[in-house]
Design a protein around this motif. Sequence first.
Motif, short mmCIF file in Angstrom:
data_model
loop_
_atom_site.label_atom_id
_atom_site.label_comp_id
_atom_site.label_asym_id
_atom_site.label_seq_id
_atom_site.Cartn_x
_atom_site.Cartn_y
_atom_site.Cartn_z
N LYS A 72 -19.42 33.60 10.02
CA LYS A 72 -19.79 33.21 11.39
C LYS A 72 -21.24 33.57 11.66
CE LYS A 72 -15.40 33.18 13.78
NZ LYS A 72 -14.59 33.77 14.84
N LEU A 73 -21.91 32.65 12.36
CA LEU A 73 -23.33 32.81 12.70
C LEU A 73 -23.49 32.97 14.20
CD1 LEU A 73 -24.77 30.01 10.37
CD2 LEU A 73 -24.54 32.47 9.87
N ASP A 74 -24.66 33.42 14.60
CA ASP A 74 -24.96 33.66 16.02
C ASP A 74 -25.37 32.34 16.68
OD1 ASP A 74 -25.35 34.94 18.39
OD2 ASP A 74 -27.27 35.83 17.82
N LYS A 75 -24.47 31.37 16.68
CA LYS A 75 -24.79 30.01 17.14
C LYS A 75 -25.00 29.91 18.65
CE LYS A 75 -19.93 28.73 17.30
NZ LYS A 75 -18.88 27.90 16.75
N HIS A 83 -29.88 31.34 15.31
CA HIS A 83 -28.65 30.59 15.07
C HIS A 83 -28.15 30.73 13.64
CE1 HIS A 83 -28.94 27.72 18.77
NE2 HIS A 83 -28.98 29.00 19.09
N SER A 84 -29.01 31.06 12.70
CA SER A 84 -28.60 31.20 11.31
C SER A 84 -28.31 32.67 10.94
CB SER A 84 -29.66 30.63 10.37
OG SER A 84 -30.88 31.32 10.56
N ALA A 85 -28.41 33.57 11.91
CA ALA A 85 -28.15 34.99 11.65
C ALA A 85 -26.64 35.24 11.63
CB ALA A 85 -28.79 35.87 12.73
N ASN A 114 -20.99 34.15 24.24
CA ASN A 114 -21.70 33.28 25.18
C ASN A 114 -23.22 33.35 25.03
OD1 ASN A 114 -22.55 35.62 26.54
ND2 ASN A 114 -20.89 35.50 28.03
N GLY A 115 -23.71 34.24 24.18
CA GLY A 115 -25.15 34.32 23.93
C GLY A 115 -25.93 35.08 24.99
#
Length: 154
Positions: A72-75, A83-85, A114-115
């Motif tokens: 899972k990424l930080d999308k 987003h790719s982390a 939710n970012g």
Amino acid sequence: MKKLLIFLLTIATIYITSPIQAQDAKDGDALIGVWEPSHGKARIKIDKIADKYYGRIVWLKEPNDPETGEPKLDKNNPDESMHSAPLRGYRMLKDFVYQDDGKWTEGTIYDPENGNTYSCDIELKDENTLDIRGYIGVKTFGRTDVWKRLKLKK
């Protein structure tokens, strides 16, 4: 004579307050460990770096994205470069300072679902329970989650 008196008072002050500061640091370190939020989807390892406390995701119930099979990424991060982390290893608690009486303040908590990043306070309710209070602006308009310490097998 006046300089000698000031010097002696300074030394006495250092001598008297050093044990208190050492105890404060020890008490603050009660936060260090692996904790599980109430939703049970992640585990967060809290460490001390210099004089502040930070927490990173060390375990996810569902570590892989069901659509891609990849980690899972930080999308949901508002910073597109993130987003790719990977979420595992992501530092979601930042910059907490120990105050006293089992309270850490001045930090932030990031919600990868939710970012959003929120101001946050942490309170140690007992040696295995934390109240994590995230809020925007005023503490009154926030939410508290209860985290439990995990006892790791040796």
